[in-house]
Design a protein around this motif. Sequence first.
Motif, short mmCIF file in Angstrom:
data_model
loop_
_atom_site.label_atom_id
_atom_site.label_comp_id
_atom_site.label_asym_id
_atom_site.label_seq_id
_atom_site.Cartn_x
_atom_site.Cartn_y
_atom_site.Cartn_z
N PRO A 156 -37.39 91.31 49.62
CA PRO A 156 -37.26 92.58 50.36
C PRO A 156 -35.85 92.77 50.92
O PRO A 156 -35.66 92.96 52.13
CB PRO A 156 -38.30 92.43 51.47
CG PRO A 156 -38.34 90.95 51.74
CD PRO A 156 -38.13 90.29 50.40
N ILE A 157 -34.88 92.75 50.04
CA ILE A 157 -33.47 92.83 50.46
C ILE A 157 -33.14 94.14 51.17
O ILE A 157 -32.41 94.13 52.17
CB ILE A 157 -32.55 92.59 49.24
CG1 ILE A 157 -32.66 91.12 48.80
CG2 ILE A 157 -31.11 92.94 49.56
CD1 ILE A 157 -31.91 90.80 47.52
N PRO A 158 -33.65 95.30 50.71
CA PRO A 158 -33.31 96.53 51.43
C PRO A 158 -33.71 96.49 52.91
O PRO A 158 -32.90 96.81 53.78
CB PRO A 158 -34.09 97.61 50.67
CG PRO A 158 -34.24 97.05 49.29
CD PRO A 158 -34.43 95.58 49.49
N SER A 159 -34.94 96.07 53.19
CA SER A 159 -35.41 96.04 54.58
C SER A 159 -34.64 95.02 55.39
O SER A 159 -34.26 95.28 56.55
CB SER A 159 -36.90 95.72 54.63
OG SER A 159 -37.67 96.83 54.23
N ILE A 160 -34.41 93.84 54.83
CA ILE A 160 -33.76 92.78 55.59
C ILE A 160 -32.30 93.13 55.85
O ILE A 160 -31.79 92.99 56.98
CB ILE A 160 -33.91 91.44 54.87
CG1 ILE A 160 -35.37 90.98 54.97
CG2 ILE A 160 -32.97 90.38 55.45
CD1 ILE A 160 -35.71 89.76 54.18
N THR A 161 -31.60 93.62 54.84
CA THR A 161 -30.20 93.98 55.03
C THR A 161 -30.08 95.12 56.03
O THR A 161 -29.21 95.11 56.92
CB THR A 161 -29.56 94.38 53.69
OG1 THR A 161 -29.80 93.36 52.73
CG2 THR A 161 -28.06 94.57 53.85
N ALA A 162 -30.96 96.13 55.92
CA ALA A 162 -30.91 97.24 56.87
C ALA A 162 -31.21 96.77 58.28
O ALA A 162 -30.57 97.21 59.25
CB ALA A 162 -31.91 98.32 56.44
N ALA A 163 -32.17 95.84 58.43
CA ALA A 163 -32.49 95.32 59.77
C ALA A 163 -31.30 94.57 60.36
O ALA A 163 -31.01 94.68 61.56
CB ALA A 163 -33.71 94.41 59.69
N LEU A 164 -30.60 93.79 59.52
CA LEU A 164 -29.45 93.03 60.02
C LEU A 164 -28.30 93.96 60.41
O LEU A 164 -27.64 93.75 61.44
CB LEU A 164 -28.99 92.02 58.97
CG LEU A 164 -30.00 90.93 58.60
CD1 LEU A 164 -29.40 89.97 57.58
CD2 LEU A 164 -30.46 90.17 59.82
N TYR A 165 -28.05 94.99 59.60
CA TYR A 165 -27.05 95.98 60.00
C TYR A 165 -27.50 96.72 61.25
O TYR A 165 -26.70 97.01 62.15
CB TYR A 165 -26.80 96.98 58.87
CG TYR A 165 -25.72 96.57 57.90
CD1 TYR A 165 -24.38 96.58 58.28
CD2 TYR A 165 -26.02 96.16 56.61
CE1 TYR A 165 -23.38 96.19 57.40
CE2 TYR A 165 -25.03 95.77 55.72
CZ TYR A 165 -23.71 95.80 56.12
OH TYR A 165 -22.73 95.41 55.24
N GLY A 166 -28.79 97.03 61.32
CA GLY A 166 -29.31 97.70 62.50
C GLY A 166 -29.14 96.87 63.76
O GLY A 166 -28.78 97.39 64.82
N ALA A 167 -29.38 95.55 63.65
CA ALA A 167 -29.20 94.67 64.80
C ALA A 167 -27.75 94.68 65.28
O ALA A 167 -27.47 94.68 66.49
CB ALA A 167 -29.64 93.25 64.44
N ASN A 168 -26.82 94.69 64.33
CA ASN A 168 -25.40 94.75 64.70
C ASN A 168 -25.06 96.08 65.36
O ASN A 168 -24.32 96.13 66.35
CB ASN A 168 -24.54 94.54 63.46
CG ASN A 168 -24.30 93.08 63.16
OD1 ASN A 168 -23.52 92.42 63.82
ND2 ASN A 168 -25.02 92.56 62.17
N ALA A 169 -25.61 97.16 64.81
CA ALA A 169 -25.32 98.48 65.38
C ALA A 169 -25.90 98.60 66.79
O ALA A 169 -25.27 99.19 67.68
CB ALA A 169 -25.88 99.57 64.47
#
Length: 635
Positions: A156-169
């Motif tokens: 589930p790379i889309p969800s995980i990558t988006a969550a990690l970018y979201g955490a940074n934002a």
Amino acid sequence: MSKSAQEGILQGLRVVELGHAMAAPLLGMMLAEQGAEVVRVTEPGAANTPVDPVLDALLARGKVEVCLDRQRPDDVKTLHQLLAHADVVVEDETRRPWVDLSRLRQEQNPALVVCRIPAFPADDPRANLPGHEAVAGAAGLLYTKPIGKPRYHPFPIPSITAALYGANAVMAALIARERLGVGQDIEVSLCHGSYAAQVLQILIKAGVPRGFLPLKMIGSPFMRCWLCGDHRFVYLHITLPTHNAQMLEILERGGHAEGVARLRAVMSQETMRDPSQVKSIDEAKKIKAIYDEIFLSRAAAEWEELLGDTLCCIKVRSVEEWLKDSMAAGMTDASKVEDPLFGELLGPGALVASPERPPVVRPREVLTPEAAGEVAGRWEATGFDGLPEIGDGDGDGDGGLRHALDGVKVLDLSRVIAGPCAARVLAEFGAEVLSLQSETRLDWALSFHLIFNAGKRSVTLDFTDDAGKEKLFKLMDRFGPDALIHNYRHLDLARTIGVGPEAMRARYPDVAYTHLNAYGNHGIWQERPGFEQVVQAVSGMQLAYAVKGRPRLLPSPIIDIGCGLLGAFGTQLALYNQRRTGQGIMTATHLTSVSVLLQLLSVSAFQREACLERAAASSTTGQPPVHDLEREVVA
């Protein structure tokens, strides 16, 4: 909340999670691990039950969970009260929204940080497509390969990558809020998360100078899996001439002198200088044939024992094997929690750790709507702690900062992908980043430099001798870093150079110190070397991507990129702590923890049968229910 909930860097932060898919709950879990009080709001009804209730439980750990019904006025009032006094709200927009969050932020709670994680951006013509993981992944080129037809995979790379970018934002917005007194609206899409995971492939296909070099590495006999005598595989990764020399010496001492003599006879000087770029296809075939014979002479575990402490040579494992082996090795990749419905759950460990402000991994708690109303009342009574009044901070409340991390100085001592990726994320948020690296003549390193050092200033300096170290410290003092990032194999290597956490704290007491490596700073693996390919092999991803039983490398450095995103998150956690307390702390993350995260679907799958049996038993013994999950078990 339990006493343990008050630990962590984000102690006192109030978060409402309205997510129902994967990305928003993962982001909520990351904030909860750092001590935030996360209220997870669910809804009744079959339309809102998770596809995988065990995965849902893994992502719910560390939170308080309440089922609210939008048809009940009291429940709607509770939700509005929570949102009006929250610091952060995360949602994935997979359900009809209860509240216009942007309007609520403007009219009731200007300090609120709102993070939305849809499948596609709001202005994208595909925004109305189903928010399925695979739809966003396909749109983001996730299943393409550098060579050959696209191939679907379940990560589930889309969800995980988006969550990690979201955490940074979210962290960048919180740091900016400390200066301005106001929150922000954030949007991070699954589709763009997929694009970010493909950055290296895009460079290769775009034909940027030397971008084709990673393709040559695919054919190298020094970076591949080998079948062993027990019909298991080991993965060998040799990219440096010193590693190649060590490999030959160890084999010679280990009883393979005849094979080593044959290898020396076929290896060209060009290959000896750079094993990642073998001189010719014919030479690569000859080297491979010799190694085929050598590796068949022992079991995979024996090869790992013989070579693994010195070189990147490990037994290929499944994720279930890795979780158990890593726990036995004293590592932090796995943790167990006692879920109120499913009993003991084995999941990933804390993704970012700080020795000064330890993370918190604990079970979820289930609240009644009335108890959630009491939480909302407590939030209303405590208000926002320590925030400047709008217009009284470093800016004017209307954009006094050009970027969230304006004025923050980051010294980047890392190399290759993970560390440079972390520092690049900080540069994208406006930090001034100085990348300081030793000179290299390895051609493949240029591709990574072009991608992951964008937005930085770069300096080349050899600081392996005393004269170089003196220049290093003069440069550091002139720069005056607020944060330092490095990815030395282990902390003792950093200490020998003089940039260990103790020395840096003595020199810069409030510095945000971030360390990334392959296996973490705990357990017997912590000093081992590791690269993306090796970690994919040891932790299960190569087996999950296998073709006809033979392990295969997922052709994307997603573990490195994910670790870089976690490194940036950790740095921002430390910067937030620096801003709130004036104290410097260390944060750390590592590659294998990211690989476990990327395999959450498999982690839930191998536990599902036992978990559902325990849940079915508890539903007949008077155990407290968890909203509608009992119906999911029966279904």
